[in-house]
Write a protein that holds these residues in place. Structure first.
Motif, PDB file in Angstrom:
ATOM      1  N   SER A 174     -40.726   3.816 -17.489  1.00 11.93           N
ATOM      2  CA  SER A 174     -39.782   4.756 -18.105  1.00 11.93           C
ATOM      3  C   SER A 174     -39.850   6.171 -17.553  1.00 11.93           C
ATOM      4  O   SER A 174     -38.833   6.858 -17.491  1.00 11.93           O
ATOM      5  CB  SER A 174     -40.020   4.804 -19.610  1.00 11.93           C
ATOM      6  N   SER A 175     -41.035   6.635 -17.175  1.00 13.90           N
ATOM      7  CA  SER A 175     -41.150   8.028 -16.729  1.00 13.90           C
ATOM      8  C   SER A 175     -40.742   8.186 -15.266  1.00 13.90           C
ATOM      9  O   SER A 175     -40.727   9.305 -14.752  1.00 13.90           O
ATOM     10  CB  SER A 175     -42.572   8.547 -16.935  1.00 13.90           C
ATOM     11  N   ALA A 192     -48.845   0.598 -15.714  1.00 15.96           N
ATOM     12  CA  ALA A 192     -49.254   0.907 -17.090  1.00 15.96           C
ATOM     13  C   ALA A 192     -48.029   0.916 -18.002  1.00 15.96           C
ATOM     14  O   ALA A 192     -48.008   0.255 -19.050  1.00 15.96           O
ATOM     15  CB  ALA A 192     -49.964   2.261 -17.138  1.00 15.96           C
ATOM     16  N   GLU A 193     -46.999   1.659 -17.582  1.00 13.95           N
ATOM     17  CA  GLU A 193     -45.791   1.715 -18.403  1.00 13.95           C
ATOM     18  C   GLU A 193     -45.111   0.355 -18.469  1.00 13.95           C
ATOM     19  O   GLU A 193     -44.607  -0.062 -19.514  1.00 13.95           O
ATOM     20  CB  GLU A 193     -44.833   2.780 -17.849  1.00 13.95           C
ATOM     21  N   SER A 198     -46.450  -2.186 -20.991  1.00 13.84           N
ATOM     22  CA  SER A 198     -45.992  -1.930 -22.360  1.00 13.84           C
ATOM     23  C   SER A 198     -44.489  -2.219 -22.496  1.00 13.84           C
ATOM     24  O   SER A 198     -44.054  -2.862 -23.450  1.00 13.84           O
ATOM     25  CB  SER A 198     -46.300  -0.471 -22.708  1.00 13.84           C
ATOM     26  N   ASN A 199     -43.708  -1.779 -21.501  1.00 13.31           N
ATOM     27  CA  ASN A 199     -42.256  -1.998 -21.561  1.00 13.31           C
ATOM     28  C   ASN A 199     -41.888  -3.478 -21.584  1.00 13.31           C
ATOM     29  O   ASN A 199     -40.877  -3.866 -22.180  1.00 13.31           O
ATOM     30  CB  ASN A 199     -41.571  -1.356 -20.344  1.00 13.31           C
ATOM     31  N   THR A 240     -52.245  -3.350 -17.965  1.00 12.20           N
ATOM     32  CA  THR A 240     -53.045  -3.571 -19.168  1.00 12.20           C
ATOM     33  C   THR A 240     -54.475  -3.097 -18.932  1.00 12.20           C
ATOM     34  O   THR A 240     -55.090  -2.457 -19.783  1.00 12.20           O
ATOM     35  CB  THR A 240     -53.029  -5.070 -19.533  1.00 12.20           C
ATOM     36  N   LEU A 271     -54.996   0.782 -18.877  1.00 12.89           N
ATOM     37  CA  LEU A 271     -54.836   1.439 -20.182  1.00 12.89           C
ATOM     38  C   LEU A 271     -55.926   1.034 -21.167  1.00 12.89           C
ATOM     39  O   LEU A 271     -56.007   1.574 -22.271  1.00 12.89           O
ATOM     40  CB  LEU A 271     -53.472   1.075 -20.794  1.00 12.89           C
ATOM     41  N   SER A 272     -56.760   0.080 -20.802  1.00 11.59           N
ATOM     42  CA  SER A 272     -57.682  -0.456 -21.801  1.00 11.59           C
ATOM     43  C   SER A 272     -58.860   0.491 -22.023  1.00 11.59           C
ATOM     44  O   SER A 272     -59.191   1.328 -21.180  1.00 11.59           O
ATOM     45  CB  SER A 272     -58.156  -1.856 -21.397  1.00 11.59           C
ATOM     46  N   TYR A 298     -59.202   3.846 -19.383  1.00 15.23           N
ATOM     47  CA  TYR A 298     -58.066   4.757 -19.526  1.00 15.23           C
ATOM     48  C   TYR A 298     -58.313   6.089 -18.806  1.00 15.23           C
ATOM     49  O   TYR A 298     -57.487   6.544 -18.018  1.00 15.23           O
ATOM     50  CB  TYR A 298     -57.807   4.989 -21.016  1.00 15.23           C
ATOM     51  N   TYR A 302     -55.710   5.763 -15.832  1.00  8.41           N
ATOM     52  CA  TYR A 302     -54.424   6.309 -16.264  1.00  8.41           C
ATOM     53  C   TYR A 302     -54.444   7.833 -16.342  1.00  8.41           C
ATOM     54  O   TYR A 302     -53.562   8.516 -15.815  1.00  8.41           O
ATOM     55  CB  TYR A 302     -54.022   5.707 -17.612  1.00  8.41           C
TER      56      TYR A 302
END
Lengths: 493, 485
Positions: free
Chosen positions: A211-212, A318-319, A322-323, A365, A368-369, A373, A377
């Motif tokens: 998204s970013s 990462a994004e 989640s997306n 995943t 971000l864990s 992180y 990230y």
């Protein structure tokens, strides 16, 4: 008029307004071209009836003098865009059969401007790839061929879009660019592709990858066509919280403004091992063209460039991890039944997602864990700010930057797919602009000794697409790029 | 320290912290335009965003943000002008996005405090650690079909405020007082309806025990308690369970527990090892949320008077007892009723009539203040009639009962039934003469020294008057007749 496919968008608009051609004729020609070049596999759905109905409406509006900016122009749409009532799958099995009850803001803008929808275009699955080889519909093929006649990738992820515009089976096409997915295929296929400033085009209704970083943009044959299409695509959209309210510049007017007095930066870090010498030669040629046109060329440094690719391949997955969680088999798309809820998730996602998508979900995943992180990230986000800082500093002294678009010309289908890290390197020149949210345009500059197109990239300040079109307009004119691909509808010129 | 719990091996101190989830009162959900109303048919209030259709994006509902700020101001808390929405990632069938949008590192509201009042009128300040906004999840129904689960997404995306206290409470009673007070403030502010049965307000309870003054013990978290009774029962059970384990030489596992409403016990839901890794990260679909100090100031200046302030005023200006003031201010409606009823009347007398007669009658009839047959103005009228001597307190009770029954006004009932107090000295004198003549023997006894018979004469006179004689005048005239003759 016999050579309908030979008209660029600006010329076609003139011909339509003069009633020299009709929108239905033009659309019919493009539908025929799409059929004739079906072997390129750049369309995943052709919506002929829909296209002809829209074209007929365009003819009515032209007759009443109510033509829009893109009235009657046939447009192909990357399958990442949700189109109302028309299959929209992001070229993934997990969305096979998904027909959205809504229209993305960008495509809605195009139709509101009179554009005619030809169909949906092939791309990498969920836009994850640099060769359009991860598509659930199989690879799209580049209409250009080298001397050995081997099938080449059109680039990716918007490979179908670049392939169709180059093959003249779409006059215009939409793409999305997360790490180079418009500019790299544009360069590989010898067409013009713009990644606008982040926030310039609404992301609403576009299947999200990262998204970013995601940003929609136009594929066209010429720079002037690109400015025309971009003017219709862009809008502020209250439905996208990251959509800008900054007014759009006069892009169409900027194309012919020239570069006299502009300061163009040449970043010394945009070289890499194994880079094609012909790419370097073209880059130097591009600098000379701009200098000859009155620009001042200035060497600049973007010291954190080398960290862009690793940072990108942390942030984007990462994004994405989640997306893509919403594709769970519960509400729409594919479902593989199992005894338990977790079993159903696993079976559905194992069957629905391809290998590259699964790889990126796992990477995302992981980074971000808990426990990782900060190391991945958070560090990548810091790198991202440093890269943005590099550009901010450079734009204190220069108005735009000139770089190669890609480190090489298009490569054969299947050559790199087994080596993800090498594949990732395709994005080395394009990724920094996504991390910094800057606009970038790829313009064809010449061909290799093998006869394959190479592109130049121009990067600019946020919301200064006009400067990109000024520079791109000069490059286009100086390059005089008139070659056409071997597998083009209507035969090579 | 009266709150200590005595075990087999000595005293234990209980440490309690609460996480309260309060549903924001708003027309629309936190990030979608769908209705946030309760009681609609399943999946009726679901937008494309709530269902997490491909390409859908969240857009913040500014009103929900304002509600959170109002609540923060009501809790005397720090308002953070910049806050961030994060994604909390986990898979569940009633969580369409695969993540909940919440606030992790940078909440909209920081530290504040809340004053609780105990039954004995003593007060304690409980620290508020933070308040953040987040999306509610949907509802899974597992009992509708033999092999399938049904999903209702109506609640999906509804705005919640998670209000986290400091571990400042030392008993179940304090925890209940905290929730009651928090609910009261939320209702005063209109930021949450506080309806626990409908799930608008639910609490997660963190409990640990320790030796008085010792280091903190390991805590357990009992999830999703939706009544004050359950909150207290869960704490009592956890305290007893934990003390027993420790006194038997065991150790408490840090874990999440569930409360069984049927048995009043708690059981393990998941242990620390099974805890989710939520992979929080800033939601890239949303920019950091910025509010201006001007916006906060405007919200602050429009805030209603809150229960603590009203309570202080009722005690300070009107002279009410701490108990009456607390009871009257707990609910905004009660306080408003009181203010209207006591306007221009004897404030303390109105408070008495409300807390004793009115609440008693409402309780007995199962009615609430909302559908009370006696309007505040009518209660004020009744108290006015007592104050100006029109009726006695005893007659007033009968009039009150009649008012509660019929909804009529006090003066109307007094007129209709001729209950007006008799203050005509001639009429009272005649009644007294009549009573004295009929009881000549007792008059002689009185005059012979049996003082206590005075009360008998008063009673007889009041009885003859049907309770309407002004008791003060009866006393005065009777005394002069008996003693002066």
């Amino acid at each position: 008029m016999s050579d309908l496919l030979g008209l660029n968008a600006v010329a076609a608009r003139e011909a339509l307004d003069k009633k020299a051609i009709s929108a239905v004729e033009l659309t019919t020609a493009y539908l025929g071209a799409a059929e004739a070049t079906a072997g390129l596999n750049n369309y995943v759905a052709l919506t002929a009836d829909h296209a002809l109905a829209m074209a007929a409406e365009s003819d009515k509006r032209i007759a009443t003098g109510a033509a829009g900016l893109l009235e009657g122009l046939p447009i192909g749409v990357k399958d990442l865009f949700c189109t109302k009532g028309i299959s929209s799958t992001a070229c993934s099995n997990i969305l096979k059969g998904f027909v959205p009850p809504y229209e993305s803001t960008v495509t809605a803008n195009l139709w509101a401007a009179g554009g005619v929808m030809l169909g949906k275009l092939n791309c990498d699955e969920f836009a994850m790839g640099s060769g359009n080889e991860t598509s659930a519909y199989g690879p799209a093929i580049n209409p250009w061929q080298g001397k050995d006649k081997v099938d080449l990738v059109p680039g990716g992820s918007s490979g179908g879009s670049a392939s169709a515009v180059a093959a003249r089976s779409a006059l215009l096409a939409t793409g999305t660019d997360t790490g180079g997915s418009i500019r790299q295929p544009a360069a590989f296929c010898g067409v013009v592709g713009l990644k606008p400033t982040y926030g310039r085009c609404s992301r609403w209704g576009i299947v999200a990858f990262a998204s970013s970083l995601d940003q929609a943009g136009p594929f066209t044959r010429t720079v002037a066509d690109n400015a025309l299409m971009m003017t219709a695509m862009a809008s502020h959209d209250a439905k996208d919280s990251t959509s800008t309210q900054t007014p759009l510049q006069d892009l169409i007017g900027a194309v012919g403004d020239g570069v006299k007095g502009m300061k163009i930066g040449v970043p010394k870090e945009y070289v890499m091992d194994g880079m094609d010498s012909e790419v370097v030669t073209l880059w130097e040629q591009g600098q000379a063209w701009l200098r000859d046109a009155g620009a001042e060329l200035i060497d600049v440094s973007l010291p954190h460039t080398k960290y862009a690719l690793p940072a990108y391949y942390i942030i984007a997955p990462a994004e994405a991890s989640s997306n893509l969680a919403r594709y769970d088999g519960v509400r729409y798309g594919m479902r593989v039944d199992a005894e338990t809820l977790d079993g159903m998730y696993e079976a559905t996602r194992a069957a629905g997602f391809g290998e590259e998508v699964q790889r990126r979900i796992m990477i995302g995943t992981y980074v971000l864990s808990a426990g990782y992180y900060d190391a991945y990230y958070l560090k990548a986000q810091k790198v991202r700010r440093l890269i943005k800082g590099d550009f901010d500093a450079a734009f204190q002294t220069v108005d735009a930057l000139l770089t190669p678009a890609t480190p090489s010309a298009a490569f054969p289908v299947g050559r790199k797919i087994d080596d993800p890290v090498t594949n990732f390197l395709n994005d080395v020149f394009t990724v920094p602009a996504n991390l910094a949210g800057l606009p970038g345009i790829a313009v064809p500059g010449g061909v290799t000794s093998d006869g394959l197109p190479l592109g130049l990239q121009v990067l600019g300040r946020p919301f200064d697409e006009a400067s990109l079109y000024r520079v791109a307009g000069v490059l286009e004119q100086a390059a005089g790029f008139t070659m056409t691909p071997a597998r083009m509808a209507g035969g090579a010129a | 320290m009266s709150d200590l719990v005595t075990g087999r091996t000595g005293d234990w101190e209980v440490v309690i912290g609460l996480e309260v989830h309060a549903q924001v009162s708003s027309n629309a959900k936190l990030f979608s335009g769908a209705s946030a109303s309760f009681g609609s048919a399943p999946n009726e209030n679901v937008s494309l965003v709530d269902a997490a259709m491909p390409g859908m994006l969240p857009v913040i509902n500014r009103e929900c943000v304002y509600q959170a700020i109002r609540t923060g101001l009501g809790l005397k808390a720090q308002i953070n002008l910049t806050s961030v929405f994060d994604r909390k990632n986990y898979f569940y069938a009633d969580l369409p996005q695969g993540y909940q949008i919440s606030q992790f590192k940078d909440p909209i509201v920081g530290e504040g405090s809340l004053r609780i009042v105990m039954a004995d009128g003593s007060t304690r300040d409980i620290g508020i650690e933070r308040l953040h906004l987040e999306q509610d999840a949907g509802k899974s129904m597992h009992d509708q079909h033999p092999t399938k689960s049904y999903i209702d997404l109506n609640r999906t995306g509804v705005a919640l405020m998670e209000i986290v206290s400091r571990p400042d409470m030392r008993s179940a009673a304090e925890a209940a007082a905290y929730v009651r007070k928090l609910r009261s403030i939320l209702r005063y502010l209109g930021t949450c309806d506080g309806n626990m049965e409908e799930g608008s307000l639910r609490a997660d309870v963190n409990v640990s025990v320790r030796r008085p003054g010792g280091p903190l013990g390991t805590r357990t978290e009992t999830k999703n308690l939706n009544s004050l009774r359950f909150i207290q029962a869960a704490i009592d059970y956890e305290v007893a369970r934990q003390i027993e384990i420790i006194e038997d030489g065991g150790a408490i596992d840090q874990e999440t527990r569930l409360f069984d409403t049927a048995t009043g016990t708690t059981r393990t839901m998941r242990s620390k090892e099974d805890a989710h890794d939520y992979r929080y990260f800033p939601d890239p679909d949303l920019l950091p949320m910025i509010v201006t100090q001007d916006e906060v100031d405007a919200l602050a200046s429009a805030l209603p008077e809150l229960p603590d302030d009203i309570r202080d005023r009722l005690m300070g200006e009107y002279g009410l007892s701490a108990y009456d003031a607390s009871v009257i201010t707990e609910e905004r409606d009660t306080a408003r009723y009181y203010e209207a009823a006591s306007d221009g009347r004897d404030r303390k007398l109105v408070a008495n009539w409300m807390t004793v007669e009115l609440f008693g009658a409402l309780n007995k009839s199962g009615k609430s203040l909302e559908n009370c047959p006696i309007s505040p103005e009518k209660l004020g009228e009744l108290v006015g009639l007592i104050s100006d001597g029109t009726i006695s307190g005893r007659i007033a009770k009968d009039v009150f009962a009649d008012m509660f029954e019929t909804g009529k006004g006090a003066a109307a009932i007094v007129d209709e039934k001729g209950l007006k107090q008799v203050s005509d000295s001639g009429a009272i004198e005649a009644l007294i003469d009549q009573v004295l003549a009929a009881n000549q023997d007792k008059v002689d006894d009185y005059r012979g020294g049996k003082d206590k018979l005075f009360g008998f004469f008063v009673g007889q006179v009041m009885k003859e008057s049907g309770g309407q004689a002004n008791p003060g005048m009866v006393n005065q005239i009777l005394r002069s007749k008996l003693d002066g003759a």
